[in-house]
Design an enzyme around this catalytic site. Structure first.
Site, PDB file in Angstrom:
ATOM      1  N   ASP A   1      33.207  12.751  -6.013  1.00  0.00           N
ATOM      2  CA  ASP A   1      31.935  13.435  -6.216  1.00  0.00           C
ATOM      3  C   ASP A   1      31.049  13.109  -5.011  1.00  0.00           C
ATOM      4  O   ASP A   1      31.330  12.167  -4.265  1.00  0.00           O
ATOM      5  CB  ASP A   1      31.314  12.945  -7.528  1.00  0.00           C
ATOM      6  CG  ASP A   1      29.994  13.629  -7.819  1.00  0.00           C
ATOM      7  OD1 ASP A   1      29.897  14.843  -7.580  1.00  0.00           O
ATOM      8  OD2 ASP A   1      29.059  12.948  -8.271  1.00  0.00           O
TER       9      ASP A   1
ATOM     10  N   ASP B   1      30.493   9.184 -10.746  1.00  0.00           N
ATOM     11  CA  ASP B   1      29.552   8.256 -11.383  1.00  0.00           C
ATOM     12  C   ASP B   1      28.706   8.895 -12.475  1.00  0.00           C
ATOM     13  O   ASP B   1      27.949   8.204 -13.145  1.00  0.00           O
ATOM     14  CB  ASP B   1      28.622   7.654 -10.328  1.00  0.00           C
ATOM     15  CG  ASP B   1      27.589   8.661  -9.827  1.00  0.00           C
ATOM     16  OD1 ASP B   1      27.906   9.872  -9.811  1.00  0.00           O
ATOM     17  OD2 ASP B   1      26.476   8.243  -9.469  1.00  0.00           O
TER      18      ASP B   1
ATOM     19  N   ASP C   1      31.086  13.906 -14.538  1.00  0.00           N
ATOM     20  CA  ASP C   1      32.392  13.552 -13.979  1.00  0.00           C
ATOM     21  C   ASP C   1      33.375  13.068 -15.045  1.00  0.00           C
ATOM     22  O   ASP C   1      34.572  12.944 -14.772  1.00  0.00           O
ATOM     23  CB  ASP C   1      32.236  12.449 -12.923  1.00  0.00           C
ATOM     24  CG  ASP C   1      31.401  12.897 -11.741  1.00  0.00           C
ATOM     25  OD1 ASP C   1      31.579  14.056 -11.312  1.00  0.00           O
ATOM     26  OD2 ASP C   1      30.567  12.111 -11.266  1.00  0.00           O
TER      27      ASP C   1
END
Length: 739
Positions: free
Chosen positions: A428, A627, A631
């Site tokens: 990410d 995080d 996700d």
């Protein structure tokens, strides 16, 4: 304290379904929240008190690492006591029996043959029946439940040698000539039985001491926490109270130099906090109002007042301890191969021992039956698969502890094994590659609209969001002295933005997808937005009463550790893909700067999981690092999910590995650790099998017709212990592996 018990091989045959097994061996009542004991090799075995595993005979250990105290390990103390007692009695027994072979030919003549036999019985019997009782008991249970294991072989070998010897002393006349030597005496094997017990105890004590180190490491982690907290009462008075008395919502004062008592948020004060215990970073971190702090970190020179958020078992420190303890009890898939081998090996060894006995009894030299007994016992002892059972657990136990030191928390052994094979890493952007703490860069109002008003409406709406970009907008407005209004009917549109009502006006803030959903045309501001995106900024449209009134631009700085970590990951063979909800321009600007292999932009949360599935369908082994709440699905779908420890709880729960510091260099350390661990496990399996593969045929007497070589049960016990020592020593090398 937690009993750091051995991970010796244990297996069961004819097993029912896993669910049935779990019900059968889990005796903990529903809703029980007290102390629970479990078997490290059979986690389905759970009970409310100490004892031994009904499947393998191992002592049970505490399930919760937070129950650990600093008292001595009772099993280690017990086995040490038995070892020294056995060693003291076995030494004169060895001198008495081996004396004629090492230069003391008259030692047996001094006492006389019959008296010597009684002395041997008196010295050897306590060693077998008291020192070796734990092994005899576990061996009996293994046959009673038909869960054959290493204790089956030890109990059979020692019992056969001792019972034969006792009968030979008490009623020697019952033995035929085939059992007698040239002098007409029946050989006894008290020294063999006693030395076997002592050597097995030595191996167990060494292993328990090695495992004790893990218990000490966990206790050391727990000792990092503060023991008291300075509680601020509602009337303003302050009092030092035990940590157990603190509840969420309480206000705590942290004075200069003190440990932060619990996980919380700073509500007043400013100070630097040493977070090296959690992050591994040596530089203190500046903390001001609104910043989160973690229990057991050390306050600097300033004074802080914090509001407790997580206490007791919910604190990060306690979660780290529990995660490490659970990982050390978990089993890697590679261990299934060891279990399968040993599941066949144990019955096969018993068969070889029986065949060896029969062969020696029929074709062996006089006294044939004595040779037969010696060979059968030696086969049982040297084949004992202690080392085979230790090969994987010892490496996993050591590696997870080393990972915790390096800031990579391994949730289970399977993740460690899988991570060695990963070839694709999806990351990410926000909070993973970047700081996750963006800053407001610019507000660009449309003609006829005031910049401060556009920002006031946007920030008032975003105050209801937990997204880092929202926090940047709110913080930017507050820094500019703008007073925010209350937002009603707040709604987060996943992957697109937010909507709500501020001061009676319909307000929305989001990306081009949200504009399209609202039926608004954003082309007029596209050039300005794209120019900023090309610089790596994230641009959002502000909508008031169905009209776009301006843009807000936010930038999230790349972490200083990210470039070097990405280079190291490339060197380790990873293909790196960035999957982000940001637009393509912003994503490509950052990706190009960092050398990312592939960019996936404008990705919704569900689409991240789809990307993982797509790559897996192509045969890629995929790890996902993220995080945020968005996700979590991808983290769960990936072969290995990696959560940033600074992120959302749901992300951490969905992941197999948690990076405490939240930086990508933690992935580098985890990969190096995984490779070193799997190499170590394969070495251990080799050490375990080479002893058995080479030893069993020799013990059975295969070389005797050609070279006259026949090993004694004592030498077999030494070889069996040596294999275990080799495995333990090799696994402990992981403590110092460079990651």
């Amino acid at each position: 304290m937690t009993h750091q018990h051995d991970h010796s091989y244990c297996t069961s045959h004819g097993k029912p379904s896993d669910a049935a097994r779990n019900r059968k061996y889990d005796s903990v009542p529903s809703g029980h929240d007290g102390v629970v004991y479990t078997c490290p090799m059979h986690p389905e075995v759970r009970q409310t008190g100490p004892g031994s595993c009904p499947l393998c005979g191992m002592g049970l250990e505490l399930e919760s690492a937070t129950m650990i105290d600093d008292g001595p390990n009772p099993e280690l103390a017990d086995f040490t006591r038995r070892f020294w007692f056995g060693a003291i009695l076995s030494l004169p027994l060895l001198v008495l029996t081996m004396g004629p072979f090492v230069g003391f030919p008259g030692i047996r003549d001094f006492f006389g043959e019959r008296t010597t036999l009684w002395i041997e019985l008196v010295l050897g019997t306590p060693v077998v029946l008291w020192c070796g009782w734990p092994f005899l008991e576990r061996g009996w249970n293994s046959f009673r439940t038909m869960n054959l294991n290493m204790f089956s072989l030890i109990a059979m070998g020692v019992s056969a040698a001792w019972i034969f010897s006792v009968v030979a002393v008490l009623v020697p006349g019952v033995f035929p000539d085939g059992f007698r030597n040239a002098d007409g005496h029946v050989g006894v094997y008290f020294e063999a039985a006693a030395v076997i017990v002592v050597l097995v105890l030595l191996g167990q004590v060494m292993e328990l001491r090695a495992r004790e180190g893990t218990g000490k490491a966990i206790r050391a982690l727990l000792d990092l926490s503060a023991k008291t907290a300075r509680l601020i009462r509602p009337d303003g008075s302050e009092e030092d109270v035990p940590l157990e008395s603190v509840e969420p919502g309480d206000q705590i004062r942290v004075r200069p130099g003190e440990k932060v008592a619990v996980d919380g948020v700073v509500i007043e004060g400013r100070s630097s906090v040493d977070e090296s215990m959690i992050t591994g970073e040596s530089l203190p971190v500046e903390k001001i109002s609104g910043d989160s702090v973690t229990g057991a970190t050390i306050n600097g020179t300033g004074s802080l007042i914090i509001e407790a958020k997580r206490v007791g078992a919910d604190t990060m420190l306690n979660q780290i301890v529990d995660m490490v303890a659970k990982a050390q009890r978990s089993r890697a898939p590679i261990q299934k191969y060891a279990d399968k081998v040993a599941g066949i090996f144990v019955p096969a060894v018993i068969g070889v021992a029986v065949i060896a006995f029969i062969a020696w009894a029929i074709w062996g030299p006089a006294p044939a039956f004595s040779y037969a007994l010696v060979s059968a016992v030696a086969v049982l002892i040297i084949a004992c698969p202690c080392a085979l059972g230790l090969a994987t657990p010892m490496s996993i136990m050591t590696a997870t502890g080393r990972g915790a030191q390096a800031g990579a928390l391994i949730k289970n052994a399977e993740a460690l094994e899988r991570f060695e094979t990963i070839d694709t890493l999806i990351v990410d952007k926000t909070g993973t590659l970047t700081e996750g703490r963006p800053k407001l860069i610019a507000v660009l109002p449309e003609a006829g609209h005031d910049e401060a008003e556009v920002l006031r409406l946007a920030a008032s709406l975003e105050r209801g969001s937990e997204h880092p970009l929202a926090e940047a907008i709110v913080r930017g407005a507050e820094e500019r002295g703008i007073t925010l209004a209350k937002a009603d009917a707040f709604e987060a549109v996943t992957g697109k933005g937010v909507k709500g009502i501020v001061a009676g006006q319909d307000v929305a803030l989001g990306n081009a997808r949200l504009m399209s959903e609202l039926g608004l045309e954003s082309a007029g501001l596209a050039d300005a937005a794209n120019a900023r995106r090309d610089d790596g900024e994230t641009v959002m449209f502000v909508v008031v009463d169905d009209a776009i009134v301006g843009l807000v631009s936010v930038a999230d700085p790349v972490k200083h550790t990210t470039p070097a970590a990405l280079r190291a990951l490339h060197d380790l063979g990873f293909r790196i893909i960035m999957a982000t909800g940001d637009n393509a321009r912003t994503a490509k600007a950052i990706g190009a700067r960092l050398g990312i292999d592939e960019i996936r932009a404008d990705v919704l949360p569900a689409e991240k999981a789809d990307i993982v599935r797509e790559l897996q369908a192509k045969g890629r082994k995929v790890a996902m690092a993220g995080d945020g709440v968005n996700d979590a699905p991808a983290l769960a779908q990936a072969d290995v999910g990696i959560a940033m420890g600074t992120g959302a709880d749901v992300a951490i729960e969905s992941a197999s590995i948690t990076l405490v510091g939240g930086n990508l260099d933690g992935i580098v350390r985890a990969r190096r650790l995984a490779v070193a661990t799997m190499r170590n496990i394969r070495q251990n399996l080799f050490f375990a099998m080479i002893y058995n593969a080479a030893g069993v045929p020799v013990a059975a007497g295969l070389l005797f017709p050609f070279f006259g070589i026949l090993i004694s049960p004592m030498f077999a016990a030494f070889a069996m212990s040596a294999s275990s020592v080799s495995v333990v020593a090799n696994a402990l090398r992981l403590r110092t592996v460079k990651v």
